[in-house]
Design a protein around this motif. Structure first.
Motif, PDB file in Angstrom:
ATOM      1  N   GLU A 275       0.830  -1.208   0.000  1.00 22.04           N
ATOM      2  CA  GLU A 275       0.000   0.000   0.000  1.00 22.04           C
ATOM      3  C   GLU A 275       0.866   1.261   0.000  1.00 22.04           C
ATOM      4  OE1 GLU A 275      -3.077   0.511  -0.550  1.00 22.04           O
ATOM      5  OE2 GLU A 275      -3.646  -1.610  -0.616  1.00 22.04           O
ATOM      6  N   LYS A 276       1.985   1.225   0.716  1.00 22.74           N
ATOM      7  CA  LYS A 276       2.885   2.391   0.744  1.00 22.74           C
ATOM      8  C   LYS A 276       3.522   2.592  -0.633  1.00 22.74           C
ATOM      9  CE  LYS A 276       4.988   5.853   2.654  1.00 22.74           C
ATOM     10  NZ  LYS A 276       6.141   5.708   3.558  1.00 22.74           N
ATOM     11  N   ARG A 277       3.897   1.513  -1.299  1.00 19.40           N
ATOM     12  CA  ARG A 277       4.436   1.628  -2.658  1.00 19.40           C
ATOM     13  C   ARG A 277       3.414   2.294  -3.579  1.00 19.40           C
ATOM     14  NH1 ARG A 277       8.701  -1.868  -4.731  1.00 19.40           N
ATOM     15  NH2 ARG A 277       9.724  -2.942  -3.018  1.00 19.40           N
ATOM     16  N   ILE A 278       2.183   1.809  -3.511  1.00 20.43           N
ATOM     17  CA  ILE A 278       1.139   2.336  -4.394  1.00 20.43           C
ATOM     18  C   ILE A 278       0.890   3.813  -4.109  1.00 20.43           C
ATOM     19  CG2 ILE A 278      -1.306   2.185  -4.983  1.00 20.43           C
ATOM     20  CD1 ILE A 278      -1.095  -0.856  -4.453  1.00 20.43           C
ATOM     21  N   SER A 279       0.826   4.170  -2.834  1.00 23.39           N
ATOM     22  CA  SER A 279       0.599   5.566  -2.453  1.00 23.39           C
ATOM     23  C   SER A 279       1.725   6.461  -2.960  1.00 23.39           C
ATOM     24  CB  SER A 279       0.474   5.671  -0.932  1.00 23.39           C
ATOM     25  OG  SER A 279       0.360   7.016  -0.530  1.00 23.39           O
ATOM     26  N   ASN A 280       2.969   6.047  -2.742  1.00 19.21           N
ATOM     27  CA  ASN A 280       4.112   6.837  -3.207  1.00 19.21           C
ATOM     28  C   ASN A 280       4.130   6.951  -4.728  1.00 19.21           C
ATOM     29  OD1 ASN A 280       5.010   7.301  -0.615  1.00 19.21           O
ATOM     30  ND2 ASN A 280       6.693   5.816  -0.697  1.00 19.21           N
ATOM     31  N   ALA A 281       3.861   5.823  -5.411  1.00 17.26           N
ATOM     32  CA  ALA A 281       3.885   5.825  -6.870  1.00 17.26           C
ATOM     33  C   ALA A 281       2.792   6.720  -7.433  1.00 17.26           C
ATOM     34  CB  ALA A 281       3.729   4.399  -7.400  1.00 17.26           C
ATOM     35  N   TYR A 401      12.065   5.227  -6.488  1.00 18.12           N
ATOM     36  CA  TYR A 401      11.844   6.225  -5.452  1.00 18.12           C
ATOM     37  C   TYR A 401      10.473   6.088  -4.784  1.00 18.12           C
ATOM     38  CZ  TYR A 401      15.924   8.402  -7.610  1.00 18.12           C
ATOM     39  OH  TYR A 401      17.181   8.633  -8.117  1.00 18.12           O
ATOM     40  N   MET A 402       9.677   5.090  -5.247  1.00 19.20           N
ATOM     41  CA  MET A 402       8.374   4.874  -4.612  1.00 19.20           C
ATOM     42  C   MET A 402       8.445   3.801  -3.536  1.00 19.20           C
ATOM     43  SD  MET A 402       8.816   2.638  -7.114  1.00 19.20           S
ATOM     44  CE  MET A 402       9.110   1.125  -6.203  1.00 19.20           C
ATOM     45  N   ARG A 403       9.636   3.311  -3.198  1.00 16.98           N
ATOM     46  CA  ARG A 403       9.762   2.281  -2.166  1.00 16.98           C
ATOM     47  C   ARG A 403       9.199   2.756  -0.826  1.00 16.98           C
ATOM     48  NH1 ARG A 403      13.006  -2.144  -2.236  1.00 16.98           N
ATOM     49  NH2 ARG A 403      13.776  -2.770  -4.290  1.00 16.98           N
ATOM     50  N   SER A 407       9.916   8.850   2.452  1.00 14.18           N
ATOM     51  CA  SER A 407       8.973   9.718   3.150  1.00 14.18           C
ATOM     52  C   SER A 407       8.436  10.781   2.189  1.00 14.18           C
ATOM     53  CB  SER A 407       9.672  10.405   4.320  1.00 14.18           C
ATOM     54  OG  SER A 407      10.676  11.286   3.815  1.00 14.18           O
ATOM     55  N   LYS A 408       7.459  11.541   2.650  1.00 16.62           N
ATOM     56  CA  LYS A 408       6.929  12.639   1.840  1.00 16.62           C
ATOM     57  C   LYS A 408       8.045  13.630   1.508  1.00 16.62           C
ATOM     58  CE  LYS A 408       3.455  14.865  -0.082  1.00 16.62           C
ATOM     59  NZ  LYS A 408       2.404  15.506   0.740  1.00 16.62           N
ATOM     60  N   ARG A 409       8.930  13.877   2.460  1.00 22.65           N
ATOM     61  CA  ARG A 409      10.063  14.782   2.203  1.00 22.65           C
ATOM     62  C   ARG A 409      10.967  14.213   1.123  1.00 22.65           C
ATOM     63  NH1 ARG A 409      15.258  14.538   4.188  1.00 22.65           N
ATOM     64  NH2 ARG A 409      16.460  16.471   3.998  1.00 22.65           N
ATOM     65  N   ASP A 410      11.213  12.904   1.165  1.00 19.08           N
ATOM     66  CA  ASP A 410      12.035  12.281   0.133  1.00 19.08           C
ATOM     67  C   ASP A 410      11.398  12.426  -1.240  1.00 19.08           C
ATOM     68  OD1 ASP A 410      13.905  11.382   2.035  1.00 19.08           O
ATOM     69  OD2 ASP A 410      12.845   9.479   2.316  1.00 19.08           O
ATOM     70  N   LEU A 411      10.092  12.212  -1.306  1.00 18.99           N
ATOM     71  CA  LEU A 411       9.397  12.317  -2.592  1.00 18.99           C
ATOM     72  C   LEU A 411       9.473  13.736  -3.136  1.00 18.99           C
ATOM     73  CD1 LEU A 411       6.178  10.177  -1.950  1.00 18.99           C
ATOM     74  CD2 LEU A 411       8.369   9.445  -2.895  1.00 18.99           C
ATOM     75  N   GLU A 412       9.342  14.720  -2.253  1.00 17.54           N
ATOM     76  CA  GLU A 412       9.454  16.112  -2.694  1.00 17.54           C
ATOM     77  C   GLU A 412      10.846  16.389  -3.243  1.00 17.54           C
ATOM     78  OE1 GLU A 412       7.113  18.170  -3.071  1.00 17.54           O
ATOM     79  OE2 GLU A 412       5.514  17.089  -2.036  1.00 17.54           O
TER      80      GLU A 412
END
Length: 439
Positions: A275-281, A401-403, A407-412
């Motif tokens: 679920e975290k992968r999907i959310s990040n992706a 990067y969707m692993r 975190s949200k900061r990492d994605l930004e």
């Protein structure tokens, strides 16, 4: 002074990304229980109760079957072993052909060769990168015995069409689910739609046991054959009173008790991790997909994409620079991941067309290509699968990067890196023009 890190400017981020580590206290305690038992592996290569392995292996198999919805689950020491075992269990042999994908890890095409059969490469769809049913149909001959589909990068293959083709031609269907655990196709979990499915548990998959794999099937005949192939079947069939012994000569594809103990705990965590992968992706697709020339992953209606990695397409004519130049520029803005320094988590192409490897170009496997029982003519020439070649050489790039560890900061940070490259495209175009070698 240049702005882009590729040209000497300051990168968006220098601090390394955290290691994606899902191993915790639960796995440590499970391994300790195995160590204290004194049985690190309980398999016996003869017909008795321990032919099927120890208590942790059998519990892991039971849990996986319940989780997947399959009637049978058989643990093996790798997805590769699982592929080989399933080809054998489907009675593939010399003179036979198996339809395979050219756009995957090499074991998917090698599996038929293990039993003296010939891999025939069909092309892929250009949106999901899974096998194209139309190309599958076009490559079927009287010698075709099976279709080995790969649910690549986490997206399921178009299974209704594949199963219809298989039924029409009386073919077995094997699903390589190494990159797609808990992926679904029209409400059905991958690995339970065809005759057998294989999952990977090596260290960079959704969950892992270090190395390892799991086979699923609803066919008791295939389940029995896989168990025989896994554990020296030739020494067992007499005591087991097995009548159909074709391809039941055995290997050692056994999972250890420690790996199984870790797997039991990892399986409990898999839903949350996916679920975290999907959310990040989804977040990255939404933002990066707005950038001109970047096409985010497609998710077909009725499908669940579980993102082994995130696979984008790149349009050079829109962006104005070559894909490789662009990816190099983004990578330069971002750090590596801890413990992954030797394998960067962003790259181009994904998988070179397998049929261009020397083993196919030189027909090095004499028992398959030159078998007296094989009367076919198979091609491995460049241009065989044009969509695959275009995706690899021109359009596809991937990142991880969707692993779940991001975190949200990492994605930004990742988004900022892409945006910085777009803001400095003129600088990158000038760099590319100076460094392009003309022949």
């Amino acid at each position: 002074m240049p702005n882009l890190a590729l040209l000497g400017g300051k990168p968006v981020r220098s601090e390394m990304f955290a290691h994606d580590n899902s191993i915790g206290e639960e796995e440590k305690q499970a391994v300790i229980r195995v160590l204290e038992s004194g049985n690190l592996s309980q398999y016996v290569g003869s017909w008795n109760k321990d032919f099927f392995g120890g208590p942790f292996v059998r519990q892991f198999e039971k849990n996986w079957a319940e989780s997947s919805g399959a009637e049978f689950s058989i643990a093996v020491n790798s997805n590769t072993s699982g592929l080989y075992a399933c080809i054998g269990a489907c009675d593939i042999g010399p003179g036979d052909e198996v339809i395979v994908s050219p756009y995957t890890m090499t074991a998917g095409a090698i599996a038929p060769l293990i039993y003296g059969a010939v891999p025939v490469f069909a092309d892929i769809e250009e949106d999901t990168f899974c096998l194209d049913p139309k190309s599958i149909e076009a490559n079927i001959t009287p010698r075709t015995k099976a279709i080995l589909v790969v649910h690549i990068c986490g997206h399921p293959t178009e299974m209704d069409e594949v199963m219809s083709i298989a039924k029409k031609h009386n073919l077995k269907v094997i699903e390589d689910c190494a990159q797609s655990p808990m992926s679904t196709y029209k409400g059905r979990k991958v690995g339970t739609i065809g005759d057998a499915g294989i999952f990977s548990l090596n260290y960079h998959k959704h969950i892992h046991t270090g190395e390892g794999g799991m086979i699923t099937t609803n066919d008791p005949v295939i389940a029995e054959k896989v168990q025989l192939i896994r554990n020296h079947g030739e020494a067992v069939v007499e005591g087991k009173k097995t009548k159909d012994i074709y391809n039941t000569f055995g290997f050692n594809y056994r999972m250890t008790e420690m790996e199984a103990a870790v797997g039991i705990e990892q399986l409990k965590k898999m839903p949350e991790l996916i679920e975290k992968r999907i959310s990040n992706a989804n977040y990255l697709s939404k933002i990066l997909g707005e950038l001109p020339g970047i096409i985010p992953p497609v998710v077909k209606e009725g499908c669940r994409h579980v993102y082994y990695q995130q696979t984008f397409k790149f349009k050079k004519d829109i962006v104005g620079v070559a894909r490789n130049t662009f990816v190099d520029a983004v990578k330069a803005e971002l750090p590596l991941m801890k413990l992954r320094e030797s394998t960067p988590i962003m790259g181009v192409g994904f998988a070179p067309p397998l049929y261009l490897q020397p083993i196919y170009q030189q027909r090095l496997h004499k028992c398959s290509f030159n078998c007296p029982r094989y009367d076919g003519q198979v091609s491995y020439e460049k241009g065989l699968c044009p969509v695959t070649e275009r995706m690899y050489y021109e359009e596809v790039f991937t990142h991880e990067y969707m692993r779940p560890c991001f975190s949200k900061r990492d994605l930004e940070t990742v988004i900022n890196a892409y945006e910085k490259v777009y803001q400095n495209l003129d600088e990158l175009k000038e760099y590319e023009a100076k460094n392009t070698v003309t022949v």
